[in-house]
Scaffold this active site. Structure first.
Site, mmCIF file in Angstrom:
data_model
loop_
_atom_site.group_PDB
_atom_site.id
_atom_site.type_symbol
_atom_site.label_atom_id
_atom_site.label_comp_id
_atom_site.label_asym_id
_atom_site.label_seq_id
_atom_site.Cartn_x
_atom_site.Cartn_y
_atom_site.Cartn_z
ATOM 1 N N TRP A 102 0.826 -1.220 0.000
ATOM 2 C CA TRP A 102 0.000 0.000 0.000
ATOM 3 C C TRP A 102 0.850 1.255 0.000
ATOM 4 C CZ3 TRP A 102 -4.377 -0.477 -2.091
ATOM 5 C CH2 TRP A 102 -5.161 -1.622 -1.892
ATOM 6 N N ASP A 172 -1.854 6.605 6.233
ATOM 7 C CA ASP A 172 -2.932 5.788 5.661
ATOM 8 C C ASP A 172 -3.267 4.726 6.701
ATOM 9 O OD1 ASP A 172 -4.554 3.968 4.419
ATOM 10 O OD2 ASP A 172 -3.161 3.483 2.792
ATOM 11 N N LYS A 196 -12.536 -1.711 6.383
ATOM 12 C CA LYS A 196 -11.783 -2.631 7.232
ATOM 13 C C LYS A 196 -12.284 -2.538 8.674
ATOM 14 C CE LYS A 196 -9.056 -2.846 3.525
ATOM 15 N NZ LYS A 196 -8.099 -1.956 2.891
#
Ligand SMILES: *Cc1c(COP(=O)(O)O)cnc(C)c1O
Length: 360
Positions: A102, A172, A196
């Site tokens: 990511w 993030d 999530k």
């Protein structure tokens, strides 16, 4: 069919109590004669839902008053571009730490819009640890420092906050937000896709320090600009109303269950149980350096990958689902977000021991 233990990385398990409450309220929200999905985002009912969600979130995370909370769309991936648009000029430098898939994507996108650079990466270890901060090549001119506190795919988590002096920290937090208490005042900006640990997909949370709002470059697409969104209460256009409402129910569930301190203790215990089972066996292994292991996403491999299919099939039959690892790393991955109860982790650990006894 009964509920399974869903170990999906995202969209992920939601608390059953939240789903049941949403079901109760689904066709007639608090006597208004319609579903939240059917409410105008300008109605007093929805404005109330929206404000309550923000208030509860602020309380849970201890968000200081000089931070704005935005409820946006576009996923964390949109923020990979929105962050440089809002915080950097084309010729400004931004530092990134790359610890997995990511953060790699985040810096690749930022490079299209500013002078984003990799101040350190853990490529050498196959992204199984966090490079020693002493060796980070930070640029004193950087307008922000970006990191990914939890790498959802590799299962690498920062259990410390980077020290970057006056350079704003941008994080993030898609797969770790709300998993434990954090000191929001240490961050310039936090963003997270909801699917999530917050609620359903379609909602993206941005928590941003006031002085970083309104400094966007000329030509930033309006939907990506923080300032007009903040001014319009995240309603520059139609927001993802139902996801926002569901997130609010999750925030209330967290508060009713002891808040983030209690959640952190539960998550620590859940992850310790699972890592303990992996480390205590000669059949399962996790490649991540112990001090960088994620509390949320636990990848592991079997000694014999030929048994992967059988493992997944038998686990599925016992109601343990979505354990297949990300295609880029193979093996297994158990995502054990806030809504995964200890009983689910215990069921997984018991199944793993039985599987090893049968085939190990
Ligand atoms: C899932 C995830 C993303 C991508 O989120 P989208 O909302 O699908 O854009 C980005 N970063 C991290 C850390 C993630 O876990």
């Amino acid at each position: 069919m009964a509920r399974v233990y869903n170990f999906s990385a995202g969209p992920a398990v939601l608390p059953l109590e939240v789903l049941e409450r949403a079901r109760e309220e689904l066709t007639d929200w608090h006597g208004c004669g319609m579903s939240v999905m059917e409410l105008s985002h300008r109605s007093k009912e929805f404005i109330g839902i929206a404000e309550r969600a923000e208030t509860t979130l602020r309380e849970l995370l201890g968000v200081p008053d000089h931070y704005r909370v935005l409820f946006l769309q576009g996923g964390a991936t949109s923020q990979f571009g929105a962050v440089p648009f809002n915080l950097a000029g084309e010729d400004d430098v931004a530092d990134y730490i790359v610890t997995g898939s990511w953060s790699k994507k985040a810096v690749a996108e930022a490079k299209r819009f500013c002078k984003a650079r990799v101040a350190a990466d853990s490529q050498e270890t196959g992204f199984t640890d966090i490079p020693d901060p002493a060796g980070w090549d930070l640029d004193s001119k950087a307008v922000y420092f970006h990191f990914t506190p939890n790498e959802t795919i590799g299962g690498v988590e920062f259990h410390f906050l980077p020290e970057t002096g006056d350079t704003p920290l941008v994080a993030d937090m898609s797969s770790t937000i709300l998993s434990r208490p954090i000191d929001v005042s240490r961050f310039g900006l936090i963003y997270a896709g909801a699917q999530k640990n917050i609620g359903p997909a379609g909602l993206t949370l941005v928590i941003v320090r006031e002085d970083l709002v309104g400094i966007q470059r000329e030509g930033t697409p309006r939907m990506l600009e923080y300032a007009p969104m903040a001014e319009a209460g995240s309603m520059l256009n139609t927001p993802p109303t139902f996801s926002w409402y569901m997130a609010g129910l999750v925030f209330e569930w967290l508060r009713e269950n002891g808040g983030l301190a209690a959640m952190g203790e539960r998550n620590r215990a859940k992850s310790q149980l699972l890592y303990g089972a992996i480390d205590g066996s000669a059949f399962y292994s996790n490649p991540v350096r112990p001090d960088c292991r994620s509390w949320m996403n636990v990848p592991f491999v079997l000694a014999d990958p030929e048994l992967d299919g059988r493992f997944l099939e038998e686990a599925g039959r016992e109601g343990l689902t979505n354990l297949k690892g990300h295609r880029s790393v193979g093996g297994m991955r158990a995502s054990i977000y806030n809504a995964m109860p200890m009983d689910g982790v215990q069921a997984l650990v018991d199944f793993m021991a039985g599987f090893e006894a049968r085939y190990g």
